[in-house]
Motif scaffolding. Sequence first.
Motif, PDB file in Angstrom:
ATOM      1  N   MET A   1     -11.452   8.511   4.020  1.00  8.66           N
ATOM      2  CA  MET A   1     -10.013   8.755   3.968  1.00  8.66           C
ATOM      3  C   MET A   1      -9.680  10.205   4.293  1.00  8.66           C
ATOM      4  O   MET A   1      -8.660  10.502   4.912  1.00  8.66           O
TER       5      MET A   1
ATOM      6  N   LEU B   1       3.503  12.616   3.198  1.00  5.95           N
ATOM      7  CA  LEU B   1       2.995  11.259   3.001  1.00  5.95           C
ATOM      8  C   LEU B   1       3.745  10.274   3.884  1.00  5.95           C
ATOM      9  O   LEU B   1       3.142   9.359   4.470  1.00  5.95           O
TER      10      LEU B   1
ATOM     11  N   LEU C   1      -4.699  14.248  -0.452  1.00 10.75           N
ATOM     12  CA  LEU C   1      -3.483  14.879   0.071  1.00 10.75           C
ATOM     13  C   LEU C   1      -3.172  16.169  -0.680  1.00 10.75           C
ATOM     14  O   LEU C   1      -2.906  17.216  -0.072  1.00 10.75           O
TER      15      LEU C   1
ATOM     16  N   THR D   1       0.829  -1.205   0.000  1.00  9.62           N
ATOM     17  CA  THR D   1       0.000   0.000   0.000  1.00  9.62           C
ATOM     18  C   THR D   1       0.863   1.254   0.000  1.00  9.62           C
ATOM     19  O   THR D   1       0.608   2.203  -0.753  1.00  9.62           O
TER      20      THR D   1
ATOM     21  N   GLN E   1       2.298  10.531   7.258  1.00  9.49           N
ATOM     22  CA  GLN E   1       0.994   9.871   7.312  1.00  9.49           C
ATOM     23  C   GLN E   1       1.142   8.361   7.447  1.00  9.49           C
ATOM     24  O   GLN E   1       0.443   7.718   8.240  1.00  9.49           O
TER      25      GLN E   1
ATOM     26  N   TRP F   1      -6.349   8.630  -2.232  1.00 10.08           N
ATOM     27  CA  TRP F   1      -5.592   9.132  -1.071  1.00 10.08           C
ATOM     28  C   TRP F   1      -4.685  10.295  -1.483  1.00 10.08           C
ATOM     29  O   TRP F   1      -4.627  11.319  -0.800  1.00 10.08           O
TER      30      TRP F   1
ATOM     31  N   GLN G   1      -7.096  11.666   7.181  1.00 11.64           N
ATOM     32  CA  GLN G   1      -6.023  12.623   6.916  1.00 11.64           C
ATOM     33  C   GLN G   1      -6.166  13.861   7.804  1.00 11.64           C
ATOM     34  O   GLN G   1      -5.165  14.404   8.302  1.00 11.64           O
TER      35      GLN G   1
ATOM     36  N   ILE H   1      -6.058   3.103   3.584  1.00  9.61           N
ATOM     37  CA  ILE H   1      -5.860   3.575   2.213  1.00  9.61           C
ATOM     38  C   ILE H   1      -6.421   2.516   1.266  1.00  9.61           C
ATOM     39  O   ILE H   1      -5.710   1.620   0.802  1.00  9.61           O
TER      40      ILE H   1
ATOM     41  N   VAL I   1       1.038   4.292  -2.983  1.00  8.49           N
ATOM     42  CA  VAL I   1       0.768   5.730  -2.865  1.00  8.49           C
ATOM     43  C   VAL I   1       2.004   6.556  -3.248  1.00  8.49           C
ATOM     44  O   VAL I   1       1.878   7.646  -3.825  1.00  8.49           O
TER      45      VAL I   1
ATOM     46  N   THR J   1     -13.865   8.248  -0.223  1.00 11.48           N
ATOM     47  CA  THR J   1     -12.959   9.392  -0.094  1.00 11.48           C
ATOM     48  C   THR J   1     -13.261  10.199   1.160  1.00 11.48           C
ATOM     49  O   THR J   1     -12.347  10.757   1.782  1.00 11.48           O
TER      50      THR J   1
ATOM     51  N   ALA K   1      -5.306   4.110  -3.572  1.00  9.28           N
ATOM     52  CA  ALA K   1      -4.079   4.907  -3.535  1.00  9.28           C
ATOM     53  C   ALA K   1      -4.243   6.231  -4.277  1.00  9.28           C
ATOM     54  O   ALA K   1      -3.781   7.281  -3.814  1.00  9.28           O
TER      55      ALA K   1
END
Length: 304
Positions: free
Chosen positions: A288, A244, A269, A217, A247, A265, A292, A259, A221, A285, A262
């Motif tokens: 996610m 990232l 970001l 994963t 995170q 995500w 974040q 996640i 990303v 989304t 990807a």
Amino acid sequence: MTIAETQLAAGQASRDQDWSKAASLWEQVYQAQQTAAINYELVQALVADQQYVAAANYASEFEAQYLATDAAADLYLNALIANHDFISVRIMVRARPASAWTATAIATLNAAERTAEQTLGTTLTTTMRHFYHLSDQPVQKQVTGLQAARHLPYERYLTAAKFLLVDPFLHPLTRVEVLYTLYQLQVPETVKMQWLLDEQILTLCPAKLVALGQDETSKAVYRVLEARLGDRDVFLYESLRELLQLQLMYLYPRAAQVITDATAWINILISQQTGDPLTEPNDQTEKMMKVQQKIQQFSLDLQS
């Protein structure tokens, strides 16, 4: 003297075993030429002159060199043991392929830990108590507490670490740091950890985890971010890559549980950092995005 002349003088001082002079001269050379070979000469002189803290710090700058051969590993090991940096020693030993050297190094380390228990028992108990109560400290001071705890013998460290992993008041990034140390130590037994997401309690075997950023994963990303920005906006790419990485530290070791897409995500970001609106947000989304935002709030706590 020129750097070349200083290097000649440093080499002569080493041959003469005038270690204090050699260490001083090699340090001057190293400031001008930070190469692995000069680093080794400097660390060798520092260890011989019993300047163990400086030796270990310099060795860490070229750690791969000190893992490559038994002789270099011995030099690094001696510096760390002299500093009573027992956890770092054990991590260093585990980072090398198992061999006859490994058995000897572990025996040397165990003997040093026993000696410390006999001669520094009160100090170790105080350090362990402070480690247990790490969450009582402001977040910024927890890093200092983590470093101090590396001077604990293995069994003391492991006992306190297990408690900290389920301490609900400890900053989640500090919990991850503790878990990652257990991974580096290749601890074979299961431990419980309170995770960032929904305060879940995970049951994990540190020895079976993978290195930070090396799970599929995380790799995915990173690839998406590079494809989106790597050639278009280098400054933004580097900035978001650092974010990232942070995170992924928060989500370790279960990034895949959060996640689920990807590309989405990375879109979130970028949107959070640039203000660009997301296109067609959905339930996935939204979830996610909330994670974040939660990570961002925890990171702000580190600065307050």
